[in-house]
Design an enzyme around this catalytic site. Structure first.
Site, PDB file in Angstrom:
ATOM      1  N   ARG A   7       0.847  -1.186   0.000  1.00  0.00           N
ATOM      2  CA  ARG A   7       0.000   0.000   0.000  1.00  0.00           C
ATOM      3  C   ARG A   7       0.890   1.245   0.000  1.00  0.00           C
ATOM      4  O   ARG A   7       1.896   1.306   0.723  1.00  0.00           O
ATOM      5  CB  ARG A   7      -0.925   0.020   1.226  1.00  0.00           C
ATOM      6  N   HIS A   8       0.528   2.224  -0.816  1.00  0.00           N
ATOM      7  CA  HIS A   8       1.284   3.477  -0.938  1.00  0.00           C
ATOM      8  C   HIS A   8       1.440   4.198   0.408  1.00  0.00           C
ATOM      9  O   HIS A   8       0.757   3.881   1.396  1.00  0.00           O
ATOM     10  CB  HIS A   8       0.574   4.408  -1.922  1.00  0.00           C
ATOM     11  N   GLN A  20     -10.379   8.284  -0.922  1.00  0.00           N
ATOM     12  CA  GLN A  20      -9.591   8.777  -2.049  1.00  0.00           C
ATOM     13  C   GLN A  20     -10.022   8.178  -3.383  1.00  0.00           C
ATOM     14  O   GLN A  20     -10.258   8.898  -4.343  1.00  0.00           O
ATOM     15  CB  GLN A  20      -8.096   8.479  -1.827  1.00  0.00           C
ATOM     16  N   ARG A  57       0.376   8.912  -5.968  1.00  0.00           N
ATOM     17  CA  ARG A  57       0.808   8.497  -4.635  1.00  0.00           C
ATOM     18  C   ARG A  57       1.455   7.117  -4.655  1.00  0.00           C
ATOM     19  O   ARG A  57       2.371   6.851  -3.877  1.00  0.00           O
ATOM     20  CB  ARG A  57      -0.375   8.516  -3.662  1.00  0.00           C
ATOM     21  N   GLU A  82      -6.739   2.139  -7.806  1.00  0.00           N
ATOM     22  CA  GLU A  82      -7.709   1.974  -6.734  1.00  0.00           C
ATOM     23  C   GLU A  82      -9.139   1.895  -7.269  1.00  0.00           C
ATOM     24  O   GLU A  82      -9.434   2.322  -8.394  1.00  0.00           O
ATOM     25  CB  GLU A  82      -7.586   3.137  -5.735  1.00  0.00           C
ATOM     26  N   HIS A 139      -3.059   0.075  -3.779  1.00  0.00           N
ATOM     27  CA  HIS A 139      -3.981   0.793  -2.899  1.00  0.00           C
ATOM     28  C   HIS A 139      -4.723  -0.180  -1.990  1.00  0.00           C
ATOM     29  O   HIS A 139      -4.953  -1.339  -2.354  1.00  0.00           O
ATOM     30  CB  HIS A 139      -4.970   1.588  -3.752  1.00  0.00           C
TER      31      HIS A 139
END
Length: 206
Positions: A7-8, A20, A57, A82, A139
């Site tokens: 995950r970022h 987001q 991101r 995502e 994500h």
């Protein structure tokens, strides 16, 4: 073949607990430091390259990891992007639950499509980088739904994944298998997932 779904790093919307989705919110200072710190944890993993979702991101997280680890920065994969949350993007998570308790959010990508898209991305990455150990920055929801599709569990029963958490999948006997979820061995987690599916409390061993 081993792919680690990462995950970022943190964004301002993560910090503010806003949804987001596809909105392209950049990493904040904390998120960049999280990526640098994670590189120290990943240094002994024998990783060969880093790929990512095309969102900024995720891409910046991948760039920081590749630079810190001294490994190849590969391309972006649309399948790692995502889930689209439509009108809920930018809305505080607690408010989303109040406004759309049945998850009937206008413009949202269907939940079932997300896991299938994630599986297709794994196949695409493996096809382009056979027999390599790959870090794939993506994500939280995409990762959970991909893992859930592989294991046959409900994604809502999976634990929340922290920024820079690592979840490994391995291709064995012509199929993908979940090895770890957020750094926890899947064999340790599976009883908790089964208990949640049965509607009873569960306590993870250890």
């Amino acid at each position: 073949m081993v792919i680690a779904l990462i995950r970022h790093g943190q964004t301002d919307w993560n910090r503010e607990l806003r949804m987001q989705g596809r909105t392209d919110i950049p990493l904040n200072r904390t998120g960049r430091q999280q990526a640098r710190d994670a590189a120290l944890r990943f240094a002994d993993g024998g990783w060969d390259l880093v790929v990512s979702s095309p969102l900024g991101r995720a891409r910046e997280t991948a760039e920081i990891l590749a630079d810190a680890l001294g490994i190849e920065l590969g391309g972006t994969f649309d399948g790692l992007i995502e889930q689209e949350f439509g009108e809920a993007e930018g809305v505080p998570v607690v408010e989303i639950r109040e406004r759309w308790p049945a998850r009937d959010i206008p413009g949202m990508e269907p939940d079932a499509a997300v896991g299938a898209r994630g599986l297709a991305a794994l196949a695409e990455i493996a096809g382009g980088h056979p027999e390599r150990r790959v870090l794939a920055v993506a994500h939280g929801t995409l990762i959970r739904r991909t893992l859930a599709t592989l294991s046959g569990h409900d994604a809502e029963h999976y634990p929340r994944l922290d920024n820079l958490s690592i979840s490994e999948v391995r291709h064995l006997d012509e199929a993908w298998h979940v090895h770890t979820v957020g750094g926890v061995e899947f064999t340790t987690l599976v009883s908790e997932l089964d208990a949640r599916a049965a509607g009873v409390p569960a306590t993870r061993a250890g």
